[in-house]
Scaffold this active site. Structure first.
Site, PDB file in Angstrom:
ATOM      1  N   GLU A  41      -5.430   9.579  -8.886  1.00  7.88           N
ATOM      2  CA  GLU A  41      -6.863   9.221  -8.872  1.00  7.88           C
ATOM      3  C   GLU A  41      -7.318   8.407  -7.816  1.00  7.88           C
ATOM      4  O   GLU A  41      -6.675   7.395  -7.593  1.00  7.88           O
ATOM      5  CB  GLU A  41      -7.293   8.737 -10.201  1.00  7.88           C
ATOM      6  CG  GLU A  41      -7.143   9.710 -11.434  1.00  7.88           C
ATOM      7  CD  GLU A  41      -7.436   9.006 -12.704  1.00  7.88           C
ATOM      8  OE1 GLU A  41      -8.051   9.658 -13.572  1.00  7.88           O
ATOM      9  OE2 GLU A  41      -6.961   7.770 -12.947  1.00  7.88           O
ATOM     10  N   HIS A  84      -4.638   5.469  -8.014  1.00 10.32           N
ATOM     11  CA  HIS A  84      -3.891   5.330  -9.496  1.00 10.32           C
ATOM     12  C   HIS A  84      -3.105   6.429  -9.593  1.00 10.32           C
ATOM     13  O   HIS A  84      -3.288   7.823  -9.913  1.00 10.32           O
ATOM     14  CB  HIS A  84      -4.987   5.416 -10.428  1.00 10.32           C
ATOM     15  CG  HIS A  84      -4.383   5.224 -11.848  1.00 10.32           C
ATOM     16  ND1 HIS A  84      -5.062   5.881 -13.018  1.00 10.32           N
ATOM     17  CD2 HIS A  84      -3.280   4.631 -12.442  1.00 10.32           C
ATOM     18  CE1 HIS A  84      -4.259   5.534 -13.970  1.00 10.32           C
ATOM     19  NE2 HIS A  84      -3.344   4.704 -13.577  1.00 10.32           N
ATOM     20  N   ASN A 119      -7.188   8.106 -17.951  1.00  8.64           N
ATOM     21  CA  ASN A 119      -6.909   7.101 -19.081  1.00  8.64           C
ATOM     22  C   ASN A 119      -8.035   7.096 -20.126  1.00  8.64           C
ATOM     23  O   ASN A 119      -8.030   6.702 -21.278  1.00  8.64           O
ATOM     24  CB  ASN A 119      -6.795   5.713 -18.485  1.00  8.64           C
ATOM     25  CG  ASN A 119      -5.346   5.508 -18.135  1.00  8.64           C
ATOM     26  OD1 ASN A 119      -4.444   6.097 -18.839  1.00  8.64           O
ATOM     27  ND2 ASN A 119      -5.122   4.466 -17.212  1.00  8.64           N
ATOM     28  N   SER A 138      -4.724   0.629 -13.815  1.00 11.65           N
ATOM     29  CA  SER A 138      -4.839   1.584 -14.738  1.00 11.65           C
ATOM     30  C   SER A 138      -6.354   1.633 -15.014  1.00 11.65           C
ATOM     31  O   SER A 138      -7.032   2.730 -15.275  1.00 11.65           O
ATOM     32  CB  SER A 138      -3.870   1.264 -16.103  1.00 11.65           C
ATOM     33  OG  SER A 138      -2.646   1.599 -15.592  1.00 11.65           O
TER      34      SER A 138
HETATM   35  N1  3HC Z   1      11.739   9.035 -13.883  1.00  7.69           N
HETATM   36  C1  3HC Z   1      11.736  10.029 -12.691  1.00  7.69           C
HETATM   37  N2  3HC Z   1      12.156  11.355 -13.183  1.00  7.69           N
HETATM   38  C2  3HC Z   1      11.985  11.667 -14.230  1.00  7.69           C
HETATM   39  C3  3HC Z   1      11.845  10.873 -15.290  1.00  7.69           C
HETATM   40  C4  3HC Z   1      11.612   9.481 -14.917  1.00  7.69           C
HETATM   41  N3  3HC Z   1      11.416   8.481 -16.053  1.00  7.69           N
HETATM   42  N4  3HC Z   1      11.662  11.513 -16.462  1.00  7.69           N
HETATM   43  C5  3HC Z   1      12.088  12.777 -16.218  1.00  7.69           C
HETATM   44  N5  3HC Z   1      12.259  12.760 -14.645  1.00  7.69           N
HETATM   45  C6  3HC Z   1      12.299  14.031 -14.076  1.00  7.69           C
HETATM   46  C7  3HC Z   1      13.760  14.543 -14.362  1.00  7.69           C
HETATM   47  O1  3HC Z   1      14.768  14.071 -13.460  1.00  7.69           O
HETATM   48  C8  3HC Z   1      13.639  16.058 -14.258  1.00  7.69           C
HETATM   49  O2  3HC Z   1      13.740  16.430 -12.957  1.00  7.69           O
HETATM   50  P1  3HC Z   1      14.111  17.819 -11.975  1.00  7.69           P
HETATM   51  O3  3HC Z   1      13.536  19.100 -12.898  1.00  7.69           O
HETATM   52  O4  3HC Z   1      13.405  17.752 -11.019  1.00  7.69           O
HETATM   53  O5  3HC Z   1      15.537  17.641 -12.453  1.00  7.69           O
HETATM   54  C9  3HC Z   1      12.129  16.299 -14.667  1.00  7.69           C
HETATM   55  O6  3HC Z   1      11.540  14.936 -14.780  1.00  7.69           O
HETATM   56  C10 3HC Z   1      12.154  16.938 -16.059  1.00  7.69           C
HETATM   57  O7  3HC Z   1      12.746  15.963 -16.988  1.00  7.69           O
HETATM   58  P2  3HC Z   1      13.451  16.204 -18.386  1.00  7.69           P
HETATM   59  O8  3HC Z   1      13.970  17.517 -18.392  1.00  7.69           O
HETATM   60  O9  3HC Z   1      14.605  15.340 -18.390  1.00  7.69           O
HETATM   61  O10 3HC Z   1      12.277  15.971 -19.373  1.00  7.69           O
HETATM   62  P3  3HC Z   1      11.017  16.461 -19.799  1.00  7.69           P
HETATM   63  O11 3HC Z   1      10.925  18.101 -19.147  1.00  7.69           O
HETATM   64  O12 3HC Z   1      10.855  16.208 -20.982  1.00  7.69           O
HETATM   65  O13 3HC Z   1       9.802  15.681 -18.822  1.00  7.69           O
HETATM   66  C11 3HC Z   1       8.470  13.923 -18.783  1.00  7.69           C
HETATM   67  C12 3HC Z   1       9.672  14.125 -18.861  1.00  7.69           C
HETATM   68  C13 3HC Z   1       8.078  14.214 -17.210  1.00  7.69           C
HETATM   69  C14 3HC Z   1       8.262  12.273 -18.660  1.00  7.69           C
HETATM   70  C15 3HC Z   1       7.255  14.593 -19.501  1.00  7.69           C
HETATM   71  O14 3HC Z   1       7.652  14.534 -21.059  1.00  7.69           O
HETATM   72  C16 3HC Z   1       5.989  14.291 -19.447  1.00  7.69           C
HETATM   73  O15 3HC Z   1       5.200  14.754 -18.558  1.00  7.69           O
HETATM   74  N6  3HC Z   1       5.569  13.379 -20.352  1.00  7.69           N
HETATM   75  C17 3HC Z   1       4.032  13.111 -20.185  1.00  7.69           C
HETATM   76  C18 3HC Z   1       3.893  11.961 -19.314  1.00  7.69           C
HETATM   77  C19 3HC Z   1       2.687  11.510 -19.236  1.00  7.69           C
HETATM   78  O16 3HC Z   1       1.786  11.758 -19.900  1.00  7.69           O
HETATM   79  N7  3HC Z   1       2.283  10.602 -17.925  1.00  7.69           N
HETATM   80  C20 3HC Z   1       0.961   9.963 -17.681  1.00  7.69           C
HETATM   81  C21 3HC Z   1       1.151   8.666 -18.541  1.00  7.69           C
HETATM   82  S1  3HC Z   1      -0.527   7.800 -18.408  1.00  7.69           S
HETATM   83  C22 3HC Z   1      -0.335   6.981 -17.167  1.00  7.69           C
HETATM   84  O17 3HC Z   1       0.819   6.847 -16.491  1.00  7.69           O
HETATM   85  C23 3HC Z   1      -1.483   5.939 -16.827  1.00  7.69           C
HETATM   86  C24 3HC Z   1      -0.865   4.530 -16.565  1.00  7.69           C
HETATM   87  O18 3HC Z   1      -2.350   4.001 -16.045  1.00  7.69           O
HETATM   88  C25 3HC Z   1      -0.633   3.814 -17.976  1.00  7.69           C
END
Ligand code: 3HC
Length: 285
Positions: free
Chosen positions: A153, A141, A192, A120
């Site tokens: 990234e 990333h 990030n 990250s």
């Molecule tokens: N794993 C796999 N697939 C997932 C999942 C998971 N944990 N959570 C949700 N999904 C899939 C579902 O299966 C669904 O797929 P489909 O539409 O093809 O059937 C789709 O995502 C939508 O799911 P939901 O309707 O249940 O839920 P949401 O629409 O609320 O989406 C989310 C969930 C995608 C997690 C959304 O809330 C989101 O985009 N959140 C923000 C995530 C974010 O900001 N990530 C970046 C984090 S920073 C990072 O990773 C950097 C690192 O360095 C720390």
């Protein structure tokens, strides 16, 4: 170079989903972890995920069977990388452990293999000199959940060759991602750095007692249109990760402002690491 075989090292929060993304995109993937429990979890995730995609009508049974043959899981690091064209490392965020692993990978992998880190924050120039192939060591990333998030990234530090950056960008595109290329290394890359600004402010507001974490999440969702609030996101990405990243940054800068917030330290110490632990800010039991 056309990449066909990918090894993913570390089957935890990020690794198991990165491996699945690659298998879904037709790459031949080997996913490894030294911890049998984590590997077992990754194997059941893969089975359940493919079943769920078929049940949802998002994948045909035939395609799911093909994906299953594309992906293999093993406890052996050597077995996973001996014929890999690209290795994606997704292990713990500790520089000394990553450097040790990359030195080992350098010995085990064919000469042409690109070694990428999903770190990250840690830029690949800090790892590349542990190998004899710095031009083929870079950052790739992904974002959590890696199966859903489109951004990848790719960081082209000055030690990284054009061919390496291009090959890794191509792999990400083939995985149906929308990769972005950074022309120089910077701590935290793009996403990030943006995320950290919101997260720090959210933790500060909580530590100051201005509002509950639930209300801060609600405000971010309904006031800014974020898909999830900063505390739900901390639970998703892992409070242990936030802790390690903060400690790593602090040990480098010596700036107390970089230390993990008191709330993060408290949750880390209690083992409340987020979704994967069953409890973080929210309860997942
Ligand atoms: N794993 C796999 N697939 C997932 C999942 C998971 N944990 N959570 C949700 N999904 C899939 C579902 O299966 C669904 O797929 P489909 O539409 O093809 O059937 C789709 O995502 C939508 O799911 P939901 O309707 O249940 O839920 P949401 O629409 O609320 O989406 C989310 C969930 C995608 C997690 C959304 O809330 C989101 O985009 N959140 C923000 C995530 C974010 O900001 N990530 C970046 C984090 S920073 C990072 O990773 C950097 C690192 O360095 C720390």
């Amino acid at each position: 170079m056309e990449i066909q075989k990918i090894a993913v090292i570390g089957a935890g929060n990020m690794g198991h989903q990165i491996a699945m993304c690659a298998a879904l995109s037709g790459f031949s993937v080997k996913c490894t972890d030294s911890n049998p429990d984590i590997l077992e979890k990754a194997i059941s995730f893969a089975e359940n995920y493919l079943k769920e995609r078929v049940a949802k009508g998002k994948l045909s049974e035939e395609a799911a069977k093909q994906v299953q043959t594309n992906i293999a899981f093993t406890l052996s690091l050597e077995e996973s990388v001996t014929d890999a064209d690209l290795v994606i490392e997704a292990i713990i965020e500790k520089l000394d452990i990553k450097r040790k692993l990359f030195a080992e990978l350098d010995n085990l992998c064919p000469t042409h293999t690109i070694l990428a880190t999903n770190s990250s924050y840690i830029v690949s120039s800090k790892i590349a000199d542990a190998t004899n192939r710095p031009d083929r060591v870079c950052n790739m990333h992904f974002f959590n959940p890696a199966l859903v998030m489109k951004c990848v990234e790719v960081v082209k530090g000055s030690h990284v060759s054009e061919e390496t950056a291009e090959s890794v960008m191509n792999v990400a595109t083939k995985m149906s991602k929308t990769p972005v290329l950074l022309h120089k290394e910077i701590y935290g890359f793009l996403v990030n750095r943006l995320l950290q600004a919101t997260r720090q402010e959210a933790l500060k507001l909580l530590d100051m007692g201005v509002a509950s974490f639930e209300d801060i999440d609600t405000a971010a969702k309904n006031g800014l249109g974020y898909p999830m609030g900063p505390f739900s996101l901390l639970d998703l990405t892992g409070i242990d990760l936030a802790y390690h990243v903060g400690m790593e940054k602090y040990s480098e800068s010596g700036d107390p402002a970089d230390r993990p917030s008191p709330t993060v330290v408290e949750k880390y110490t209690k083992g409340e690491w987020g979704k994967k632990a069953g409890k973080g800010f929210y309860d997942y039991e």
